[in-house]
Design a protein around this motif. Structure first.
Motif, PDB file in Angstrom:
ATOM      1  N   ALA A 306       0.827  -1.204   0.000  1.00 39.74           N
ATOM      2  CA  ALA A 306       0.000   0.000   0.000  1.00 39.74           C
ATOM      3  C   ALA A 306       0.862   1.256   0.000  1.00 39.74           C
ATOM      4  CB  ALA A 306      -0.914   0.002   1.218  1.00 39.74           C
ATOM      5  N   ALA A 307       0.417   2.257  -0.742  1.00 39.59           N
ATOM      6  CA  ALA A 307       1.089   3.554  -0.761  1.00 39.59           C
ATOM      7  C   ALA A 307       0.732   4.320   0.512  1.00 39.59           C
ATOM      8  CB  ALA A 307       0.671   4.355  -1.990  1.00 39.59           C
ATOM      9  N   GLU A 308       1.736   4.910   1.152  1.00 40.59           N
ATOM     10  CA  GLU A 308       1.512   5.658   2.387  1.00 40.59           C
ATOM     11  C   GLU A 308       0.783   6.962   2.089  1.00 40.59           C
ATOM     12  OE1 GLU A 308       1.975   4.871   5.400  1.00 40.59           O
ATOM     13  OE2 GLU A 308       3.156   3.028   5.228  1.00 40.59           O
ATOM     14  N   PRO A 309      -0.272   7.291   2.852  1.00 42.63           N
ATOM     15  CA  PRO A 309      -0.993   8.548   2.630  1.00 42.63           C
ATOM     16  C   PRO A 309      -0.086   9.779   2.674  1.00 42.63           C
ATOM     17  CG  PRO A 309      -2.259   7.123   4.071  1.00 42.63           C
ATOM     18  CD  PRO A 309      -0.936   6.468   3.883  1.00 42.63           C
ATOM     19  N   GLY A 310       0.874   9.791   3.613  1.00 43.41           N
ATOM     20  CA  GLY A 310       1.787  10.928   3.688  1.00 43.41           C
ATOM     21  C   GLY A 310       2.614  11.086   2.431  1.00 43.41           C
ATOM     22  N   TRP A 311       3.056   9.952   1.872  1.00 47.05           N
ATOM     23  CA  TRP A 311       3.816  10.003   0.620  1.00 47.05           C
ATOM     24  C   TRP A 311       2.945  10.503  -0.530  1.00 47.05           C
ATOM     25  CZ3 TRP A 311       3.068   7.157  -3.924  1.00 47.05           C
ATOM     26  CH2 TRP A 311       4.086   7.267  -4.876  1.00 47.05           C
ATOM     27  N   ILE A 312       1.710  10.022  -0.602  1.00 47.95           N
ATOM     28  CA  ILE A 312       0.793  10.489  -1.645  1.00 47.95           C
ATOM     29  C   ILE A 312       0.602  11.992  -1.530  1.00 47.95           C
ATOM     30  CG2 ILE A 312      -1.601  10.401  -2.457  1.00 47.95           C
ATOM     31  CD1 ILE A 312      -1.659   7.455  -1.712  1.00 47.95           C
ATOM     32  N   GLN A 313       0.448  12.491  -0.309  1.00 50.52           N
ATOM     33  CA  GLN A 313       0.249  13.921  -0.113  1.00 50.52           C
ATOM     34  C   GLN A 313       1.482  14.716  -0.562  1.00 50.52           C
ATOM     35  OE1 GLN A 313       0.230  15.618   3.922  1.00 50.52           O
ATOM     36  NE2 GLN A 313      -1.787  16.483   3.432  1.00 50.52           N
ATOM     37  N   ARG A 314       2.675  14.270  -0.190  1.00 48.57           N
ATOM     38  CA  ARG A 314       3.896  14.996  -0.551  1.00 48.57           C
ATOM     39  C   ARG A 314       4.148  14.970  -2.056  1.00 48.57           C
ATOM     40  NH1 ARG A 314       5.638  12.073   3.912  1.00 48.57           N
ATOM     41  NH2 ARG A 314       6.745  10.580   2.567  1.00 48.57           N
ATOM     42  N   GLU A 315       3.902  13.819  -2.668  1.00 48.27           N
ATOM     43  CA  GLU A 315       4.230  13.670  -4.085  1.00 48.27           C
ATOM     44  C   GLU A 315       3.210  14.313  -5.010  1.00 48.27           C
ATOM     45  OE1 GLU A 315       6.927  12.168  -5.662  1.00 48.27           O
ATOM     46  OE2 GLU A 315       7.811  12.242  -3.656  1.00 48.27           O
ATOM     47  N   PHE A 316       1.929  14.245  -4.656  1.00 51.01           N
ATOM     48  CA  PHE A 316       0.889  14.608  -5.612  1.00 51.01           C
ATOM     49  C   PHE A 316      -0.052  15.710  -5.136  1.00 51.01           C
ATOM     50  CE2 PHE A 316       1.706   9.939  -6.021  1.00 51.01           C
ATOM     51  CZ  PHE A 316       2.504  10.020  -7.155  1.00 51.01           C
ATOM     52  N   GLY A 317      -0.018  16.056  -3.853  1.00 45.96           N
ATOM     53  CA  GLY A 317      -0.887  17.116  -3.343  1.00 45.96           C
ATOM     54  C   GLY A 317      -2.347  16.929  -3.696  1.00 45.96           C
ATOM     55  N   PRO A 318      -2.960  15.788  -3.345  1.00 41.38           N
ATOM     56  CA  PRO A 318      -4.352  15.520  -3.768  1.00 41.38           C
ATOM     57  C   PRO A 318      -5.335  16.537  -3.208  1.00 41.38           C
ATOM     58  CG  PRO A 318      -3.662  13.978  -2.058  1.00 41.38           C
ATOM     59  CD  PRO A 318      -2.433  14.721  -2.477  1.00 41.38           C
ATOM     60  N   ARG A 319      -6.292  16.924  -4.048  1.00 38.86           N
ATOM     61  CA  ARG A 319      -7.311  17.896  -3.659  1.00 38.86           C
ATOM     62  C   ARG A 319      -8.674  17.435  -4.151  1.00 38.86           C
ATOM     63  NH1 ARG A 319      -5.438  22.514  -1.604  1.00 38.86           N
ATOM     64  NH2 ARG A 319      -3.179  22.860  -1.748  1.00 38.86           N
ATOM     65  N   ASP A 320      -9.719  17.955  -3.502  1.00 37.38           N
ATOM     66  CA  ASP A 320     -11.068  17.643  -3.941  1.00 37.38           C
ATOM     67  C   ASP A 320     -11.524  18.677  -4.959  1.00 37.38           C
ATOM     68  OD1 ASP A 320     -11.929  19.929  -2.551  1.00 37.38           O
ATOM     69  OD2 ASP A 320     -12.473  18.785  -0.765  1.00 37.38           O
ATOM     70  N   SER A 321     -12.779  18.552  -5.396  1.00 35.07           N
ATOM     71  CA  SER A 321     -13.272  19.426  -6.466  1.00 35.07           C
ATOM     72  C   SER A 321     -13.411  20.882  -6.042  1.00 35.07           C
ATOM     73  CB  SER A 321     -14.627  18.913  -6.973  1.00 35.07           C
ATOM     74  OG  SER A 321     -15.579  18.925  -5.921  1.00 35.07           O
ATOM     75  N   ARG A 322     -13.367  21.122  -4.732  1.00 40.03           N
ATOM     76  CA  ARG A 322     -13.433  22.496  -4.223  1.00 40.03           C
ATOM     77  C   ARG A 322     -12.054  23.066  -3.917  1.00 40.03           C
ATOM     78  NH1 ARG A 322     -18.063  21.875   0.324  1.00 40.03           N
ATOM     79  NH2 ARG A 322     -17.170  19.772   0.496  1.00 40.03           N
ATOM     80  N   GLY A 323     -11.024  22.343  -4.294  1.00 40.16           N
ATOM     81  CA  GLY A 323      -9.667  22.823  -4.106  1.00 40.16           C
ATOM     82  C   GLY A 323      -9.094  22.582  -2.730  1.00 40.16           C
TER      83      GLY A 323
END
Length: 380
Positions: A306-323
């Motif tokens: 599994a990909a670590e949530p912290g890594w996903i956040q640092r690498e890709f900066g995920p956002r929802d449709s409201r930014g």
């Protein structure tokens, strides 16, 4: 009968087996992966194998391999055990869902007289190739002289690859991407999510091809009413909030799940719980969620890949449709609870997706809730 493809194999295989049974030709189905119990992998006629039947069949396969000094993978043993169970049950047909590709997949050893190809997208590129054409060639590699390919894709590259493959080995070709799969022409399937409708229709068409005649309208209605596999657009309800659990683990699968939610629950806010395995096309999946998710929670399922949530956040900066930046959660159950609480206030829907491991953890939580009176539609 072998079913190959990137997405939709399980639903197509199950629909095909159920259609054959409804037409008077009992069929077994070998499916993968399982989410909660290994018995989900084997259907004997119209039911899942019992734990006792499963243990007996797989035990015989393991003993045979040991007695002959055969080194076999878990998937190979499961495939051999399923085929043994089908033979002993006296079924008319065996429908085998391929695990990965087809060239080296254990299900190809059965020498299927017909192969269904659902679709081809970029997934498992480290094993199957970097282009749709290369992946299609791997998925078509089990064709042989005298076999028949039932093609469920209208992608021009895939169609051309299929025609070349059939011509090279002397296999027949049925191009099933036509008006018979148009939703307007299949009213019995109108209540299904769009991608499920396509997969079920392909299974029905494949059954008709094998039997040499179109299946009856009664069969179409029966199959449409019982399409579900665990974790494939499985619908539940938690505290009055609809929850859809879908193990879409690549961009095409995730897009299909999002389209399905918007089709079944039009106009309602969408909260998403997302987790993925390392090596998947996470940026493309997050891009789709940014367009559609009103809130987004990133979690880590209990799996070593599994990909670590912290890594996903640092690498890709995920956002929802409201930014807004995605929320990072400790586990799937907590994220599900918080997403449901948020959607309770807005009249929304929750989608849990990104991995079948994520789906399995969500279903375990939902089924525990179902025991306390909340509804879970297991789609069986």
């Amino acid at each position: 009968m072998q079913v190959v493809g990137t997405n939709g194999k399980g639903t197509t295989a199950l629909s095909l087996a159920r259609a054959l049974g409804a037409e008077g030709h009992p069929a077994g189905a070998y499916l993968s992966p399982h989410l909660i119990s290994y018995t989900e992998r084997v259907r004997l006629g119209g039911r899942y194998a019992s734990e006792e039947e499963f243990a007996a069949g797989m035990g015989r396969a393991i003993r045979t391999a040991d007695e002959h000094g055969i080194s076999a993978s878990q998937f190979e043993l499961l495939t051999a055990g399923a085929l043994l169970m089908f033979a002993e049950a006296g079924l008319s047909w065996a429908v085998l869902e391929a695990g990965l590709g087809a060239r080296h997949d254990a299900t190809s050893a059965a020498g299927a007289e017909a192969v269904v190809l659902t679709n081809v997208a970029l997934d498992h590129t480290e094993y199957l190739g970097d282009t749709v054409e290369e992946i299609a060639a791997e998925k078509l590699a089990s064709l042989h002289s005298g076999s028949t390919l039932i093609l469920g894709s209208g992608d021009r590259t895939v169609v051309q690859a299929a025609r070349r493959a059939c011509e090279s080995v002397g296999a027949g070709l049925v191009e099933a991407w036509d008006s018979e799969l148009d939703p307007a022409e299949t009213p019995e399937l109108a209540s299904l999510a769009p991608y499920a409708r396509r997969n079920v229709a392909l299974g029905l068409r494949a059954a008709g091809t094998l039997l040499g005649h179109d299946v009856r309208s009664e069969t179409r209605r029966e199959v449409a009413a019982r399409t579900g596999l665990p974790g494939r657009f499985e619908r539940a309800e938690l505290r009055g909030v609809p929850v859809v659990v879908d193990g879409g683990h690549n961009p095409a699968g995730l897009a299909a799940a999002l389209d399905g939610v918007c089709s079944v629950y039009p106009g309602r806010p969408l909260g998403v719980v997302f987790a993925a395995l390392r090596g998947k096309d996470i940026p493309s999946m997050l891009a789709a969620l940014k367009d559609r998710a009103d809130s987004l929670r990133i979690v880590r399922p209990d799996n070593e890949r599994a990909a670590e949530p912290g890594w996903i956040q640092r690498e890709f900066g995920p956002r929802d449709s409201r930014g807004r930046g995605a929320e990072l959660e400790g586990d799937v159950g907590e994220a599900l609870e918080r997403a449901v609480a948020e959607m309770e206030e807005t009249g929304g829907v929750v989608l849990v997706t990104g991995s079948l491991y994520t789906a399995a953890e969500a279903l375990s939580r939902l089924r525990r809730s179902g025991e306390s009176g909340e509804r879970l539609d297991e789609g069986r």
